[in-house]
Design an enzyme around this catalytic site. Sequence first.
Site, short mmCIF file in Angstrom:
data_model
loop_
_atom_site.label_atom_id
_atom_site.label_comp_id
_atom_site.label_asym_id
_atom_site.label_seq_id
_atom_site.Cartn_x
_atom_site.Cartn_y
_atom_site.Cartn_z
N LYS B 74 0.84 -1.20 0.00
CA LYS B 74 0.00 0.00 0.00
C LYS B 74 0.88 1.25 0.00
CE LYS B 74 -3.95 2.06 2.51
NZ LYS B 74 -4.80 1.98 3.71
N SER B 149 -9.82 1.87 2.68
CA SER B 149 -8.93 2.66 1.85
C SER B 149 -7.87 1.85 1.11
CB SER B 149 -8.23 3.70 2.71
OG SER B 149 -7.35 3.08 3.64
N SER B 173 -10.03 -0.52 6.88
CA SER B 173 -9.42 -0.32 5.57
C SER B 173 -8.70 -1.54 4.99
CB SER B 173 -8.44 0.85 5.61
OG SER B 173 -9.15 2.06 5.62
#
Lengths: 484, 483
Positions: B74, B149, B173
């Site tokens: 990420k 997210s 997330s």
Amino acid sequence: MSARAYEAVIGIEIHAQLLTNTKMFCGCALSFGDEPNVHTCPVCLAHPGALPVTNAEAVRLAIIAGHALGCEIPERSTFHRKNYFYPDLPKAYQISQFDEPICGPGRFRYLTEGGEKELGITRAHLEEDAAKLIHVGGDGRRAGAEQSIVDFNRGGTPLLEIVTEPELSDAADAAAFLRQLRLTLVQLGITDGNMEQGSMRADANISIRPAGSTGLGTKTELKNMNSFTFIERGIQAEIARQTAILEAGGTITQETLHYDPVTGEIHSLRSKEEAHDYRYFPEPDLVSVAPDRAWVEELRASLPESPVDRRRRWVADSGLSFEDAEVLAETRELGDYFERVAAVAPAKSAANWVRGELRAQLRERGQEPWESNVTPAALGEIIAMAEAREVSMPNAKAVLAELIANGGDPRAIVEAKGLGAISDEGELEALVDRLIADNPAQVQQLRDGKDKVIGFFVGQAMKATQGRADPGRVGELLRERVRE
Amino acid sequence: MSAPTDLTATQQIAAVRAGEMTSAELVDAHLARCEDDRWNSYLALNADAARARAREIDAMADKPPLAGVPIAVKDALVTRDLVTTSGSRMLEGFRPLYTATCVARLEEAGAIVVGKTNMDEFAMGSSTENSAYGPTLNPWDTGRVPGGSSGGSASAVAARQAPWSLGSDTGGSIRQPAALCGIVGMKPTYGAVSRYGLIAFASSLDQVGPFARTVADAALLLSYIEGRDPMDSTCVGLREPVCVPTATDLSGVRIGVVEELMGEGTDDGVRAAVREALDRAEHLGATLVPVELPNSRHGLSTYYILAPAECSANLARFDGIRYGHSSADTDNLTEHYERTRAEGFGAEVKRRIMLGTFALASGYYDAYYGQAQRVRTRIAEDFDRAFESVDLIASPTSPSVAFPLASRTDDPMHMYLSDTCTIPISLAGLPSVSIPCGLDAGMPVGLQLSGPAFSENRLFDAAHALEAAIGFDTAPPALEAAA
């Protein structure tokens, strides 16, 4: 209303840089005067993802300081974020402490010529210093500068902020408190206390109120004074300024002020922000500090005697004057040296010799007593011989000079150089008789009551004996003979 | 013979160790899928460095444990010299000076970072539509969001662009996008994994965790990233090493079912899939016990005070002075700050900074931040009480399956509601895993299993047994059609 109708209420805030090797929340070295921005890392530059880690040595020093300030050391202490935007604050928040400081309330005792006093300590807390802003162009101030550049070497330096209760009413007391606080912290190795370099700074909160009343007037904050003299003068000037305003029927504005030591004037400083809402909240990146209680006690128990306690003891138990004690307590080493001399010689004489003759003779060599050839035992020996009148005072000083130059044993020096006092009363009497015979004019003066002329005879006697005569005994004999 | 990209990470490691495949082949196969990135999973690829590292590992006689298997990371995790933006215009082109601890540990163990994945800006969002670099699309249906997210990390694993990936979970997330993309996503106990190098959203909630297509892969990945870190004092690591799960039944396991999360507000199809999974759990020997978490209904409002409050301070460092976006030609300091931040941040980030600044303001602090902290404690106490009588707690991961793109972007409250099931667990700091448990109208449904703090092994065992019983096929049909 006259000026005497008001009394001042003064509280002090002290920022002391802690003598750690590294910064408060990262591993960068602390240094003064290096190339800009060499002691930086992702943490103290607030790069994305970087996290603070509390410096354990800073915690240790803060707890020692707390003990020296008579503070409680709470079971638990936490860090908070103090939020504001400024280029010297890379995270845009300062990690500080808020409602759970490392040191809780305490009382600090200090000495004044008027006697011992005490000042309440509200708290002492750990925080990080901001970076250094340098304003280029213009006159070096922010206003009018062409650009401002940032040196992050200082950013993240560990600070201990000590806050006192608003219990002072006198500028001289404030200065006396600060001097002794500084000395205490310096002698414990908590800070170098260098005020010129800014490693110790003090702010004063000042208000005045009608004498005898209990309410508080509007306070002003006098910022960043970097010498005790300026602090004292600054506070005096601010008290005078506030008094004049009130007497003229005006009101005091709460503001941050600067005292200009050159002009003696007080200026208003423009604050960083118009409205300060620091939005304190607990720092989620740090766990709370919960120092082991046994360790906290261990630190308390291993605390050496403070310079203030030493002074108090010297005055009370050893009969030293306020000033002697103040001078001798100036450094731990000097105090230790004095104590070792006083162990083998009367304290009062030891104090006189250490702060007087010894320091005077060493001054030109740029040496301190504890670095010199003169061991406390040797100085004690010299003092003992002088007190017993085994050597005259001038010869005692000569022995000291020899000791400083070449070292050795005081008695051996006296022996080798024949500096011992004339102990044969008959020899001294013969000398005095000879001086009387040789100096009829001066004898007449003495008879006429001009006692000053004794000095002349003593001088002659010392000259004739290479300092071996006891000046006091010479005087006594002279009086006896002349009076007869 | 399946394509290398269809293999699980565990299978890929075994294949390299057995000499059946090289790291270079694996890296190339995945990079080929990354370069054809129709889902916008990636913000940056690490192609050259990844290939070079693969050759290095292939040349080693003694291979590191992860044998040169690719991983996606990420973009909230900083990677030295590899552009890291956290999905924000503010950090466009930013090359970090260091690598996050968890990524560095994986690299040391022989994992190869193939690229940085798309995300909601600064991890604020539930759909990856808040990325400054365009939304990520769901590999099951490119008309739908992948969740967020960590949407890019989820879609990359679902779309076989990486066998596994790292995400970060603040209020859901990792778990929510795992559910929406039909894969496994795990949020460890707060403090298990170092946050050093994770670009902070809400520090007291953020945790890094794994995405994978199997529970075993997720456990294996966690075993390499958990552990104490001198750079993060809130990181204590797990109390026992992570074991790769082998359990095949659930005998003696008491599973608490949160009825509040199975009722109104949860789609029928989601509820049905979760019920079916719970039935299977019972068949495997588990006992189902209804549990109440009375304060969890305050989770969302508590979260939307605390997380914005922390983010308002965490994001204050983006001031355009040392790095990142810096507004040109401003006249004074205040204008510089204002314009830099106005230009660099997107709407959702600004909304949360303002919310948080307000919640911390003098005069409001106690009513908002103080009150939220107190409720957070109550929520955690509810879980403590529940875990006195159950071993694990089950619920849907998300009340709905993946929703169509742009369907909630104008309605922040509706968007926030997709995290109702995950947020209370985050506030309590507990470990939680989402596994795919079925389909609702062709889209994957996630089952969320949560346990007491540091119960990761128990959680993985249960998830592993259920995973086998459910037999969910993680390959999106749309992917096959597209291929």
